[in-house]
Design an enzyme around this catalytic site. Structure first.
Site, PDB file in Angstrom:
ATOM      1  N   ALA A  23       7.120 -13.445  -7.131  1.00 58.94           N
ATOM      2  CA  ALA A  23       7.074 -12.813  -8.451  1.00 58.94           C
ATOM      3  C   ALA A  23       7.417 -13.757  -9.607  1.00 58.94           C
ATOM      4  O   ALA A  23       6.915 -13.589 -10.718  1.00 58.94           O
ATOM      5  CB  ALA A  23       8.028 -11.619  -8.459  1.00 58.94           C
ATOM      6  N   PHE A  34      11.152  -8.699  -8.937  1.00 57.11           N
ATOM      7  CA  PHE A  34      11.739  -7.581  -8.204  1.00 57.11           C
ATOM      8  C   PHE A  34      13.260  -7.588  -8.274  1.00 57.11           C
ATOM      9  O   PHE A  34      13.892  -6.562  -8.430  1.00 57.11           O
ATOM     10  CB  PHE A  34      11.281  -7.608  -6.730  1.00 57.11           C
ATOM     11  CG  PHE A  34       9.816  -7.341  -6.608  1.00 57.11           C
ATOM     12  CD1 PHE A  34       9.343  -6.040  -6.630  1.00 57.11           C
ATOM     13  CD2 PHE A  34       8.903  -8.375  -6.525  1.00 57.11           C
ATOM     14  CE1 PHE A  34       7.989  -5.767  -6.559  1.00 57.11           C
ATOM     15  CE2 PHE A  34       7.542  -8.129  -6.440  1.00 57.11           C
ATOM     16  CZ  PHE A  34       7.088  -6.818  -6.468  1.00 57.11           C
ATOM     17  N   ASP A 104      -0.501  -8.975  -7.995  1.00 55.49           N
ATOM     18  CA  ASP A 104      -1.042  -8.855  -9.361  1.00 55.49           C
ATOM     19  C   ASP A 104      -2.423  -9.487  -9.538  1.00 55.49           C
ATOM     20  O   ASP A 104      -3.038  -9.363 -10.603  1.00 55.49           O
ATOM     21  CB  ASP A 104      -0.059  -9.458 -10.374  1.00 55.49           C
ATOM     22  CG  ASP A 104       0.338 -10.895 -10.033  1.00 55.49           C
ATOM     23  OD1 ASP A 104      -0.492 -11.647  -9.480  1.00 55.49           O
ATOM     24  OD2 ASP A 104       1.485 -11.279 -10.344  1.00 55.49           O
ATOM     25  N   HIS A 130       0.651  -9.484   0.570  1.00 55.04           N
ATOM     26  CA  HIS A 130       1.107  -8.107   0.374  1.00 55.04           C
ATOM     27  C   HIS A 130       0.032  -7.228  -0.268  1.00 55.04           C
ATOM     28  O   HIS A 130       0.336  -6.136  -0.733  1.00 55.04           O
ATOM     29  CB  HIS A 130       2.385  -8.082  -0.473  1.00 55.04           C
ATOM     30  CG  HIS A 130       3.567  -8.699   0.224  1.00 55.04           C
ATOM     31  ND1 HIS A 130       4.777  -8.935  -0.386  1.00 55.04           N
ATOM     32  CD2 HIS A 130       3.711  -9.132   1.511  1.00 55.04           C
ATOM     33  CE1 HIS A 130       5.615  -9.486   0.489  1.00 55.04           C
ATOM     34  NE2 HIS A 130       4.992  -9.619   1.639  1.00 55.04           N
ATOM     35  N   CYS A 141     -11.068   6.533   5.768  1.00 50.73           N
ATOM     36  CA  CYS A 141     -12.321   5.790   5.962  1.00 50.73           C
ATOM     37  C   CYS A 141     -12.194   4.311   5.581  1.00 50.73           C
ATOM     38  O   CYS A 141     -13.185   3.580   5.661  1.00 50.73           O
ATOM     39  CB  CYS A 141     -13.467   6.441   5.191  1.00 50.73           C
ATOM     40  SG  CYS A 141     -13.385   6.211   3.409  1.00 50.73           S
ATOM     41  N   CYS A 165     -14.141  11.220   0.894  1.00 50.48           N
ATOM     42  CA  CYS A 165     -14.169  11.717   2.279  1.00 50.48           C
ATOM     43  C   CYS A 165     -13.034  12.699   2.550  1.00 50.48           C
ATOM     44  O   CYS A 165     -12.960  13.289   3.629  1.00 50.48           O
ATOM     45  CB  CYS A 165     -14.105  10.546   3.272  1.00 50.48           C
ATOM     46  SG  CYS A 165     -12.440   9.909   3.531  1.00 50.48           S
ATOM     47  N   ASP A 245      11.954 -23.436 -15.051  1.00 49.46           N
ATOM     48  CA  ASP A 245      10.831 -22.522 -15.228  1.00 49.46           C
ATOM     49  C   ASP A 245       9.546 -23.081 -14.600  1.00 49.46           C
ATOM     50  O   ASP A 245       9.232 -24.267 -14.794  1.00 49.46           O
ATOM     51  CB  ASP A 245      10.618 -22.297 -16.737  1.00 49.46           C
ATOM     52  CG  ASP A 245       9.828 -21.047 -17.012  1.00 49.46           C
ATOM     53  OD1 ASP A 245       8.770 -20.856 -16.385  1.00 49.46           O
ATOM     54  OD2 ASP A 245      10.276 -20.248 -17.853  1.00 49.46           O
TER      55      ASP A 245
END
Ligand code: APR
Length: 263
Positions: A23, A34, A104, A130, A141, A165, A245
């Site tokens: 993240a 998170f 994302d 993920h 389906c 469906c 960063d």
């Protein structure tokens, strides 16, 4: 950044480099992380987003998922210079794969932006471990669909939302307690197991099984470099740790590897 000189040389000389991202690489794009003080798990209860809850209470799950999805991805966002640096390294043949825990879609967007070949055949492979939050999948389906119209239906009261469906839609992401697709994880294991350099970027390295990937890389003799703002449980295994960063580190690394034409 002089401290990157050695790593850039190692990457330039390596035959296979793999990045594992989390993240933190999307934080400069405005997507929340998170964990940490501003992390979404400070505002939402992780326990509401389990596979077990989805199966037993899909309506309640979707009501909460709508809020989480709006909090995480509600604002328009774009790839940032860190995604772009990885995409350009991939396009230049210095990065074999990006294994990401992020849902994302920003690595694919960045890769497509710099691709010299239209069909995604060039550049680093992107493995979305993920899944992708911008899609939903029918649990009957297996049909995939765009998440946005489905989220609007959830907002209008259709809970749980259903496929044509009649099957219940699930976000096309791996929920807590749900297994990762075996073939995808197997591919990720192979990639890190055969790489010379593993770059772990913007991930707290505490969620399994993704967190085990850098260990596999190191066990097979790879150099591990970590770039996060906070300490991780794998810092001691890393040759280089950059506590800065991502938008400072990755573009600088890319400039040193490819030359200054990109900065
Ligand atoms: N630059 C560098 N690192 C950053 C930045 C930044 N601008 N912003 C945040 N970080 C780092 C933090 O220091 C932290 O180490 O990114 C990491 C984010 O950690 P998490 O929020 O735990 O994200 P992640 O590792 O991707 O989480 C793994 O947990 O809840 C699940 O499924 C979810 O895929 C997610 C998984």
């Amino acid at each position: 950044m002089d401290e990157l000189a050695e790593l850039s040389e190692t990457v330039r000389d390596a035959s296979e480099v793999v990045a594992l991202t989390g993240a933190g690489i999307s934080a400069p794009s405005g997507v929340p992380t998170f964990r940490g003080d501003d992390g979404v798990w400070e505002r939402f209860d992780e326990g509401q987003f389990t596979f077990t809850r989805f199966r037993h209470d899909p309506a309640g799950f979707w009501a909460d998922r709508l809020e989480l999805q709006r909090a995480m991805y509600g604002e328009a966002y774009e790839p940032n210079p860190a995604h772009e640096a990885l995409a350009r390294l991939g396009e230049a043949g210095h990065l074999r794969a990006i294994v990401t825990q992020n849902t994302d879609g920003l690595h694919c967007q960045a890769r497509d932006r710099f691709a010299t070949v239209d069909d995604g055949a060039s550049g680093a492979s992107v493995l979305e471990l993920h899944g992708n939050a911008h899609r939903v999948i029918c649990t009957d389906c297996d049909r995939r669909a765009d998440a946005e119209p489905v989220l609007e239906r959830v907002a209008d009261g259709e809970r749980p939302p259903r496929c044509e469906c009649g099957g219940v839609y699930k976000p096309d992401v791996v929920l807590f307690g749900e297994r990762l697709p075996e073939s995808l994880f197997q591919r990720a294991r192979q990639l890190v197991g055969s790489c010379d350099v593993c770059l772990a970027v913007g991930t707290s390295l505490i969620v399994e099984p993704a967190a085990s990937l850098p260990r596999i890389a190191v066990r097979n003799g790879a150099t591990l470099a970590i770039n996060t703002l906070d300490t991780t449980p794998l810092d001691d295994l890393a040759t280089d740790v950059y506590r800065r960063d991502v938008v400072d580190v990755l573009p600088a690394l890319e400039a040193q590897i490819l030359g200054d034409r990109c900065t």
